[in-house]
Design a protein around this motif. Structure first.
Motif, PDB file in Angstrom:
ATOM      1  N   GLN A 186       0.838  -1.198   0.000  1.00 53.17           N
ATOM      2  CA  GLN A 186       0.000   0.000   0.000  1.00 53.17           C
ATOM      3  C   GLN A 186       0.884   1.263   0.000  1.00 53.17           C
ATOM      4  N   ILE A 187       1.809   1.278  -0.926  1.00 53.80           N
ATOM      5  CA  ILE A 187       2.714   2.426  -1.072  1.00 53.80           C
ATOM      6  C   ILE A 187       2.402   3.055  -2.428  1.00 53.80           C
ATOM      7  N   GLY A 188       1.665   4.132  -2.398  1.00 54.19           N
ATOM      8  CA  GLY A 188       1.251   4.774  -3.636  1.00 54.19           C
ATOM      9  C   GLY A 188       2.182   5.901  -4.036  1.00 54.19           C
ATOM     10  N   MET A 189       2.454   5.995  -5.330  1.00 54.53           N
ATOM     11  CA  MET A 189       3.307   7.062  -5.852  1.00 54.53           C
ATOM     12  C   MET A 189       2.451   8.263  -6.213  1.00 54.53           C
ATOM     13  N   ASN A 190       2.788   9.405  -5.648  1.00 52.23           N
ATOM     14  CA  ASN A 190       2.093  10.650  -5.935  1.00 52.23           C
ATOM     15  C   ASN A 190       3.092  11.716  -6.378  1.00 52.23           C
ATOM     16  N   PRO A 191       2.732  12.600  -7.344  1.00 51.45           N
ATOM     17  CA  PRO A 191       1.478  12.545  -8.089  1.00 51.45           C
ATOM     18  C   PRO A 191       1.407  11.307  -8.971  1.00 51.45           C
ATOM     19  N   GLY A 192       0.194  10.830  -9.153  1.00 55.97           N
ATOM     20  CA  GLY A 192       0.018   9.588  -9.884  1.00 55.97           C
ATOM     21  C   GLY A 192      -0.467   9.808 -11.300  1.00 55.97           C
ATOM     22  N   ILE A 193      -1.544   9.122 -11.631  1.00 52.69           N
ATOM     23  CA  ILE A 193      -2.098   9.196 -12.979  1.00 52.69           C
ATOM     24  C   ILE A 193      -3.326  10.106 -12.960  1.00 52.69           C
ATOM     25  N   GLN A 194      -3.383  11.032 -13.884  1.00 51.79           N
ATOM     26  CA  GLN A 194      -4.500  11.976 -13.962  1.00 51.79           C
ATOM     27  C   GLN A 194      -5.249  11.789 -15.277  1.00 51.79           C
ATOM     28  N   PHE A 195      -6.572  11.800 -15.183  1.00 56.03           N
ATOM     29  CA  PHE A 195      -7.407  11.697 -16.372  1.00 56.03           C
ATOM     30  C   PHE A 195      -8.217  12.980 -16.538  1.00 56.03           C
ATOM     31  N   ASN A 196      -8.224  13.485 -17.751  1.00 56.30           N
ATOM     32  CA  ASN A 196      -9.007  14.674 -18.096  1.00 56.30           C
ATOM     33  C   ASN A 196      -9.796  14.389 -19.360  1.00 56.30           C
ATOM     34  N   LEU A 197     -10.873  15.146 -19.530  1.00 53.72           N
ATOM     35  CA  LEU A 197     -11.616  15.041 -20.784  1.00 53.72           C
ATOM     36  C   LEU A 197     -11.484  16.354 -21.543  1.00 53.72           C
ATOM     37  N   PHE A 198     -11.496  16.234 -22.855  1.00 51.23           N
ATOM     38  CA  PHE A 198     -11.350  17.393 -23.732  1.00 51.23           C
ATOM     39  C   PHE A 198     -12.422  17.324 -24.815  1.00 51.23           C
ATOM     40  N   TYR A 199     -12.944  18.485 -25.184  1.00 50.32           N
ATOM     41  CA  TYR A 199     -13.827  18.554 -26.336  1.00 50.32           C
ATOM     42  C   TYR A 199     -13.806  19.969 -26.904  1.00 50.32           C
ATOM     43  N   ASP A 200     -14.250  20.092 -28.131  1.00 54.69           N
ATOM     44  CA  ASP A 200     -14.308  21.380 -28.805  1.00 54.69           C
ATOM     45  C   ASP A 200     -15.571  22.105 -28.339  1.00 54.69           C
ATOM     46  N   HIS A 201     -15.387  23.264 -27.703  1.00 54.84           N
ATOM     47  CA  HIS A 201     -16.559  23.969 -27.162  1.00 54.84           C
ATOM     48  C   HIS A 201     -17.446  24.542 -28.265  1.00 54.84           C
ATOM     49  N   GLU A 202     -16.981  24.462 -29.528  1.00 55.92           N
ATOM     50  CA  GLU A 202     -17.806  24.915 -30.647  1.00 55.92           C
ATOM     51  C   GLU A 202     -18.433  23.745 -31.404  1.00 55.92           C
ATOM     52  N   SER A 203     -18.359  22.548 -30.830  1.00 55.36           N
ATOM     53  CA  SER A 203     -18.919  21.373 -31.492  1.00 55.36           C
ATOM     54  C   SER A 203     -20.439  21.496 -31.623  1.00 55.36           C
ATOM     55  N   PRO A 204     -21.003  21.073 -32.753  1.00 54.60           N
ATOM     56  CA  PRO A 204     -22.462  21.086 -32.887  1.00 54.60           C
ATOM     57  C   PRO A 204     -23.145  20.015 -32.043  1.00 54.60           C
ATOM     58  N   ARG A 205     -22.354  19.119 -31.448  1.00 47.64           N
ATOM     59  CA  ARG A 205     -22.925  18.039 -30.638  1.00 47.64           C
ATOM     60  C   ARG A 205     -22.748  18.301 -29.132  1.00 47.64           C
ATOM     61  N   LEU A 206     -22.733  19.567 -28.759  1.00 50.71           N
ATOM     62  CA  LEU A 206     -22.499  19.928 -27.358  1.00 50.71           C
ATOM     63  C   LEU A 206     -23.545  19.332 -26.422  1.00 50.71           C
ATOM     64  N   LYS A 207     -24.789  19.217 -26.873  1.00 49.76           N
ATOM     65  CA  LYS A 207     -25.841  18.705 -25.996  1.00 49.76           C
ATOM     66  C   LYS A 207     -25.566  17.255 -25.594  1.00 49.76           C
ATOM     67  N   ARG A 208     -25.173  16.420 -26.550  1.00 51.29           N
ATOM     68  CA  ARG A 208     -24.901  15.017 -26.190  1.00 51.29           C
ATOM     69  C   ARG A 208     -23.534  14.889 -25.494  1.00 51.29           C
ATOM     70  N   ILE A 209     -22.589  15.769 -25.836  1.00 53.29           N
ATOM     71  CA  ILE A 209     -21.320  15.793 -25.100  1.00 53.29           C
ATOM     72  C   ILE A 209     -21.578  16.105 -23.631  1.00 53.29           C
ATOM     73  N   GLN A 210     -22.448  17.079 -23.369  1.00 50.78           N
ATOM     74  CA  GLN A 210     -22.750  17.447 -21.991  1.00 50.78           C
ATOM     75  C   GLN A 210     -23.446  16.314 -21.250  1.00 50.78           C
ATOM     76  N   ALA A 211     -24.327  15.593 -21.946  1.00 49.15           N
ATOM     77  CA  ALA A 211     -24.994  14.454 -21.313  1.00 49.15           C
ATOM     78  C   ALA A 211     -23.970  13.401 -20.902  1.00 49.15           C
ATOM     79  N   PHE A 212     -22.984  13.171 -21.752  1.00 47.11           N
ATOM     80  CA  PHE A 212     -21.959  12.161 -21.456  1.00 47.11           C
ATOM     81  C   PHE A 212     -21.042  12.627 -20.323  1.00 47.11           C
ATOM     82  N   THR A 213     -20.626  13.889 -20.349  1.00 49.41           N
ATOM     83  CA  THR A 213     -19.739  14.387 -19.293  1.00 49.41           C
ATOM     84  C   THR A 213     -20.449  14.415 -17.940  1.00 49.41           C
TER      85      THR A 213
END
Length: 297
Positions: A261-288
């Motif tokens: 139980q020896i964890g290395m920090n900082p570890g692994i980070q996950f982020n999401l990215f999308y184009d804020h001008e995408s025409p599919r923003l409504k379904r992107i927002q539902a997924f996020t």
């Protein structure tokens, strides 16, 4: 009107081929033959009176004139897409294409995706996995879940933090029993698995565990992906560094254990990215929104 604008269809082919450094990959994205791409670009070069590509091995590289043209064509197409997006906003129903690394998709996202599909049956999801950074401004990717804080080109992209986890060593129960594993120092005598697509430095973990490591004296096996690393470790071939979210499925099935139980920090980070001008923003927002809800549970 400038007579050179009749080259517009060829400029579209040129942009894809230049972005992918390949006529064959451009043909796949455009759903046409490689010969058609080659012919269109040859016509464009003849019309402009200059070479745009040179071949290097299996790839097509831009000439200096090609680099200048690609810069301005890319900017022009992005401007056109921005204008079209402002005119057309797609409804929440419809296909959403999500890009992720193979390890995150197989170990974290796919086992949970049925929940989203149950809540949003009218938003089918297509998962595309790759260790290469996705192009969210052009192409068919709507949203990317990426391991790390940045994509190569984040201009005009929206970024949201998902979660961060410490990194631990994992090995098979057989290996742990075979060497009677009780201290981190013993891992120095085992094969240490490293994977190229986002692996973590063993030196850093051993330093956090208070163990001095001589890289020249340990046994290494290097593989190309996390999935290959997991297969090797499950078979008893050494130990691998990973996070709980990526290794928990193997642990729950009794294939792996987390010996310390020896964890290395900082570890692994996950982020999401999308184009804020995408025409599919409504379904992107539902997924996020769904993603954040799952993480908060």
């Amino acid at each position: 009107m400038d007579s050179r604008l009749h080259h517009l269809p060829g400029l579209r082919y040129f942009e894809v081929a230049a972005r992918l450094n390949s006529y064959s990959r451009a043909a796949e994205e455009l759903f046409i033959s490689q010969a058609a791409v080659s012919q269109k670009i040859r016509q464009l070069e003849d019309g402009l009176g200059c070479k745009l590509f040179v071949r290097e091995g299996r790839e097509m590289r831009l000439t200096e004139q090609g680099k200048i043209l690609f810069k301005h064509v890319s900017q022009g197409l992005e401007s056109i897409i921005t204008g079209l997006n402002q005119l057309q906003s797609e409804p929440v129903e419809g296909l959403l294409c999500v890009s992720s690394t193979p390890s995150f998709a197989s170990c974290w996202l796919l086992p949970k995706l049925w929940q989203f599909s149950s809540q949003h049956p009218n938003i089918p999801i297509r998962i595309e996995t790759s260790c290469d950074e996705p192009n969210l401004k052009q192409g068919n990717i709507d949203l990317a879940i990426w391991q790390g804080e940045e994509l190569g080109n984040t201009v005009g992209l929206h970024k949201e933090f998902l979660f961060e986890e410490p990194i631990y060593p994992f090995c098979s129960p057989h290996l742990a029993n075979n060497i009677e594993l009780t201290s981190p120092e013993q891992l120095l005598s085992s094969w240490l698995i490293h994977y190229q697509s986002g692996g973590y430095p063993w030196q850093s973990w051993f330093a956090q565990a208070g163990v001095k490591m001589n890289k020249e004296s340990v046994q290494w096996t290097e593989v190309s992906t996390f999935d290959h690393a997991m297969n090797a470790v499950v078979a008893g071939h050494g130990a691998c560094l990973a996070s709980d979210s990526l290794a928990n499925d193997f642990v729950n099935r009794g294939l792996l254990i987390k010996p310390f139980q020896i964890g290395m920090n900082p570890g692994i980070q996950f982020n999401l990215f999308y184009d804020h001008e995408s025409p599919r923003l409504k379904r992107i927002q539902a997924f996020t929104n769904w993603l954040h809800g799952v993480i908060a549970e």
